[in-house]
Structures are given as C-alpha cells and as structure tokens.
Design a protein around this motif. Structure first.
Motif, short mmCIF file in Angstrom:
data_model
loop_
_atom_site.label_atom_id
_atom_site.label_comp_id
_atom_site.label_asym_id
_atom_site.label_seq_id
_atom_site.Cartn_x
_atom_site.Cartn_y
_atom_site.Cartn_z
N MET A 1 -17.84 33.56 -56.25
CA MET A 1 -19.24 33.10 -56.28
C MET A 1 -19.39 31.92 -57.24
N LEU A 2 -20.19 30.98 -56.81
CA LEU A 2 -20.40 29.78 -57.60
C LEU A 2 -21.85 29.68 -58.03
N GLU A 3 -22.05 29.09 -59.19
CA GLU A 3 -23.42 28.86 -59.65
C GLU A 3 -23.51 27.46 -60.21
N MET A 4 -24.70 26.90 -60.16
CA MET A 4 -24.94 25.63 -60.84
C MET A 4 -25.79 25.89 -62.08
N ILE A 5 -25.30 25.38 -63.21
CA ILE A 5 -26.09 25.42 -64.44
C ILE A 5 -26.78 24.07 -64.55
N THR A 6 -28.10 24.11 -64.72
CA THR A 6 -28.86 22.89 -64.99
C THR A 6 -29.41 22.99 -66.40
N ALA A 7 -29.15 21.96 -67.19
CA ALA A 7 -29.64 21.96 -68.57
C ALA A 7 -30.44 20.69 -68.81
N PRO A 58 -38.18 11.23 -72.72
CA PRO A 58 -36.85 11.08 -72.14
C PRO A 58 -35.95 12.28 -72.47
N LYS A 59 -35.28 12.77 -71.43
CA LYS A 59 -34.35 13.89 -71.59
C LYS A 59 -33.12 13.59 -70.74
N ILE A 60 -32.10 14.40 -70.92
CA ILE A 60 -30.92 14.34 -70.05
C ILE A 60 -30.87 15.62 -69.23
N ARG A 61 -30.67 15.47 -67.92
CA ARG A 61 -30.39 16.63 -67.08
C ARG A 61 -28.89 16.70 -66.83
N LEU A 62 -28.30 17.80 -67.24
CA LEU A 62 -26.86 18.00 -67.08
C LEU A 62 -26.65 19.08 -66.02
N GLU A 63 -25.79 18.79 -65.06
CA GLU A 63 -25.51 19.75 -63.99
C GLU A 63 -24.02 20.04 -63.96
N VAL A 64 -23.70 21.33 -63.90
CA VAL A 64 -22.29 21.71 -63.84
C VAL A 64 -22.15 22.92 -62.92
N VAL A 65 -21.26 22.82 -61.94
CA VAL A 65 -20.98 23.93 -61.03
C VAL A 65 -19.82 24.74 -61.60
N VAL A 66 -20.04 26.04 -61.70
CA VAL A 66 -19.06 26.90 -62.37
C VAL A 66 -18.85 28.18 -61.57
N SER A 67 -17.77 28.88 -61.89
CA SER A 67 -17.56 30.22 -61.35
C SER A 67 -18.60 31.16 -61.95
N PRO A 96 -27.81 29.80 -57.61
CA PRO A 96 -26.63 30.09 -56.79
C PRO A 96 -26.24 28.85 -55.99
N VAL A 97 -24.95 28.67 -55.78
CA VAL A 97 -24.44 27.55 -54.99
C VAL A 97 -23.84 28.11 -53.71
N THR A 105 -9.45 16.64 -51.19
CA THR A 105 -8.42 17.58 -50.75
C THR A 105 -8.88 18.51 -49.63
N GLY A 106 -10.18 18.60 -49.44
CA GLY A 106 -10.69 19.53 -48.44
C GLY A 106 -10.81 20.96 -48.94
N GLU A 107 -10.46 21.20 -50.21
CA GLU A 107 -10.59 22.56 -50.77
C GLU A 107 -12.05 22.98 -50.77
N MET A 108 -12.26 24.28 -50.57
CA MET A 108 -13.63 24.82 -50.54
C MET A 108 -13.77 25.92 -51.58
N GLY A 109 -14.99 26.13 -52.02
CA GLY A 109 -15.30 27.25 -52.91
C GLY A 109 -14.71 27.06 -54.30
N ILE A 110 -14.31 28.17 -54.93
CA ILE A 110 -13.85 28.13 -56.32
C ILE A 110 -12.68 27.18 -56.50
N GLU A 111 -11.83 27.07 -55.51
CA GLU A 111 -10.69 26.13 -55.57
C GLU A 111 -11.17 24.68 -55.73
N ALA A 112 -12.37 24.42 -55.32
CA ALA A 112 -12.88 23.04 -55.28
C ALA A 112 -13.52 22.60 -56.61
N ILE A 113 -13.68 23.55 -57.56
CA ILE A 113 -14.34 23.21 -58.83
C ILE A 113 -13.53 22.15 -59.58
#
Ligand SMILES: Nc1ncnc2c1ncn2[C@@H]1O[C@H](COP(=O)(O)OP(=O)(O)OP(=O)(O)O)[C@@H](O)[C@H]1O
Ligand SMILES: [Mg+2]
Length: 113
Positions: A1-7, A58-67, A96-97, A105-113
């Motif tokens: 399962m993947l999630e995106m953290i937005t800060a 002014p702020k920064i939006r940081l996005e990171v996709v993680v397990s 949720p992502v 590479t064409g990798e999908m899911g967790i392999e693609a992080i």
C-alpha cells in the motif's frame, strides 16, 4: 500500500525537512511554492497586513509518496524537522495512493518508489 504525505511548511524549514527525510531513507520528493493561511488568517504573520483582509502567507508544499508502513514514522520526522514552535509551522496530512508508475522502468507500486 502506498500513501502520499503532503506537508505545508515554512520555507525556512525546507532544508531541515529535506535533510531529515533523506536521513530517513526517502528517495524522492516534490516541492512547490504555495500561499495559504491558517487559523490566524495570516494576520499575525504579516505585520503589514490590514486588519480586515486575509493575507496569504508564502509556504512550501512538500509531497512524498511512501510505503504505508513508514507513513506514521515519516509524518513524525517531518513534524519534528518543521517545528519552530511559532504560529504558522504548518500542517501535514496523508492520502491513499492508487497507482504509482516509475516511468523509465515500467515498475509499478512499491517497486516504483
Ligand atoms: N485546513 C487547512 N487546509 C489546507 N491547508 C491548510 C489548512 N490549515 C492550514 N493550511 C495551510 O497550512 C499553512 C500553515 O497553517 P498554520 O500552521 O498557520 O495552521 P494553524 O492551524 O493556524 O496553526 P498555528 O496556530 O500553529 O498557526 C497555511 O498557510 C495553509 O497553507
Ligand atoms: Mg496559523
């Protein structure tokens, strides 16, 4: 399962948050310059602001996709690195992502992080 953290963080804290995430093993992230306001409607953060107008700060939006297993830990890491203790330190949330593709590479899911 993947999630995106937005800060949403203070621009001055970006370097510290970036370093903390790299130390925690994160391999990629996206940052965007944004503007926003929270409970104080930007007022106490901008002394030139008028009393009646909402001031976007002014702020920064940081996005990171993680397990999903590391989400809780990384949210804590971001919060600790972003915190100054003063108003406007920001917000962090997760979503949720569905699919993730590593284009080269064409990798999908967790392999693609
Ligand atoms: N409910 C929200 N939805 C989306 N973005 C938000 C929300 N609240 C705050 N933000 C974003 O986060 C930034 C920082 O918010 P801020 O830290 O001022 O929140 P706060 O709740 O007012 O906390 P504090 O009292 O510590 O200032 C805002 O400028 C805005 O970009
Ligand atoms: Mg605020």
């Amino acid at each position: 399962m993947l999630e995106m953290i937005t800060a949403i963080i203070k621009p001055h804290q970006l370097e510290s948050v970036k370093e903390a995430l790299l130390s925690a093993g994160v391999e990629g992230m996206t940052v965007t310059e944004v503007r926003g306001f929270g409970r104080q409607r930007g007022k106490t953060e901008n002394f030139r602001g008028s009393e009646y107008k909402i001031d976007f700060v002014p702020k920064i939006r940081l996005e990171v996709v993680v397990s999903a297993e590391s989400t809780e830990h990384l949210v804590t890491v971001i919060g600790n690195a972003a915190r100054t203790g003063k108003i406007g330190d920001g917000k962090v949330w997760t979503t949720p992502v569905g699919h993730l593709l590593r284009v080269r590479t064409g990798e999908m899911g967790i392999e693609a992080i």
